[in-house]
Design a protein around this motif. Structure first.
Motif, PDB file in Angstrom:
ATOM      1  N   VAL A 158       0.834  -1.417  -0.193  1.00  0.00           N
ATOM      2  CA  VAL A 158      -0.005  -0.009   0.027  1.00  0.00           C
ATOM      3  C   VAL A 158       0.984   1.135  -0.028  1.00  0.00           C
ATOM      4  N   LEU A 159       1.922   1.371   0.728  1.00  0.00           N
ATOM      5  CA  LEU A 159       2.943   2.415   0.895  1.00  0.00           C
ATOM      6  C   LEU A 159       3.468   2.604  -0.577  1.00  0.00           C
ATOM      7  N   SER A 160       3.975   1.642  -1.122  1.00  0.00           N
ATOM      8  CA  SER A 160       4.557   1.671  -2.300  1.00  0.00           C
ATOM      9  C   SER A 160       3.571   2.186  -3.371  1.00  0.00           C
ATOM     10  N   CYS A 161       2.190   1.726  -3.403  1.00  0.00           N
ATOM     11  CA  CYS A 161       1.415   2.304  -4.465  1.00  0.00           C
ATOM     12  C   CYS A 161       1.278   3.794  -3.919  1.00  0.00           C
ATOM     13  N   GLU A 190       9.310  -7.628   6.123  1.00  0.00           N
ATOM     14  CA  GLU A 190      10.322  -7.105   5.687  1.00  0.00           C
ATOM     15  C   GLU A 190      10.808  -5.702   5.963  1.00  0.00           C
ATOM     16  N   ALA A 191      12.078  -5.472   5.868  1.00  0.00           N
ATOM     17  CA  ALA A 191      12.643  -4.006   6.248  1.00  0.00           C
ATOM     18  C   ALA A 191      13.262  -3.492   4.965  1.00  0.00           C
ATOM     19  N   VAL A 198      12.383   4.577   5.105  1.00  0.00           N
ATOM     20  CA  VAL A 198      12.471   3.376   5.622  1.00  0.00           C
ATOM     21  C   VAL A 198      10.927   2.795   5.941  1.00  0.00           C
ATOM     22  N   ALA A 199      10.744   1.558   5.616  1.00  0.00           N
ATOM     23  CA  ALA A 199       9.797   0.825   6.016  1.00  0.00           C
ATOM     24  C   ALA A 199      10.120  -0.558   6.646  1.00  0.00           C
ATOM     25  N   TYR A 227       5.967   3.287   7.996  1.00  0.00           N
ATOM     26  CA  TYR A 227       7.028   4.082   6.936  1.00  0.00           C
ATOM     27  C   TYR A 227       7.542   5.379   7.317  1.00  0.00           C
ATOM     28  N   GLN A 228       8.793   5.491   7.179  1.00  0.00           N
ATOM     29  CA  GLN A 228       9.320   6.940   7.858  1.00  0.00           C
ATOM     30  C   GLN A 228      10.081   7.598   6.742  1.00  0.00           C
ATOM     31  N   PRO A 229       9.527   8.531   6.037  1.00  0.00           N
ATOM     32  CA  PRO A 229      10.079   9.548   4.912  1.00  0.00           C
ATOM     33  C   PRO A 229      10.767  10.496   5.619  1.00  0.00           C
ATOM     34  N   GLU A 230      11.818  10.972   5.016  1.00  0.00           N
ATOM     35  CA  GLU A 230      12.759  11.954   5.093  1.00  0.00           C
ATOM     36  C   GLU A 230      12.962  12.869   3.955  1.00  0.00           C
ATOM     37  N   SER A 231      12.549  14.010   4.013  1.00  0.00           N
ATOM     38  CA  SER A 231      12.572  14.896   2.917  1.00  0.00           C
ATOM     39  C   SER A 231      12.304  16.491   3.248  1.00  0.00           C
TER      40      SER A 231
END
Length: 132
Positions: A7-10, A71-72, A92-93, A98-102
């Motif tokens: 779901v996060l990838s989508c 999965e990591a 990182v998931a 889900y841990q985004p950095e931007s």
């Protein structure tokens, strides 16, 4: 866990498709380089770079999470918007989500000092909350 990652990838794909310029009647953007490696133990790595400078890479491996195998995953993506601004996102998931950095992700405002002191006081004195 795998369904969450899917779901996060989508979601990431939708965000990127909205962020990239819509090309009408233009030549397709060529893929300059592409690598894919999937190991028998479940580890994987893939990356690509397109002719417009967009780059994306991702690695992952199975990970024991309590009683399950999850999965990591970690990865990054960078692109240029229609105005010529560079953007990048690292993520990182894993078992922590889900841990985004931007730099593009909005930052919340700081907690006002008076509220921070009140929260600290409440945390240091939980017995007073229980009485009320």
């Amino acid at each position: 866990m795998i369904s969450k990652i899917a779901v996060l990838s989508c979601l990431l794909a939708v965000v990127l498709s909205a962020a990239l310029p819509q090309q009408v009647a233009q030549e397709p953007v060529p893929i300059v380089s592409q690598e894919i490696n999937v190991e028998p133990d479940g580890k994987f790595q893939w990356s690509y770079e397109s002719g417009d400078g967009t780059k994306q890479e991702q690695t992952g491996e199975p990970k024991q999470i309590e009683n399950e195998i999850g999965e990591a995953i970690q990865g990054s993506v960078s692109w240029t918007d229609p105005e010529g601004n560079q953007h990048s996102l690292k993520y990182v998931a894993d078992e922590n989500g889900y841990q985004p950095e931007s730099e593009d992700i909005p930052k919340p405002p700081e907690i006002p000092a008076a509220i921070a002191r009140a929260l600290e006081y409440n945390a240091a004195h939980p017995e007073e909350e229980e009485k009320n």
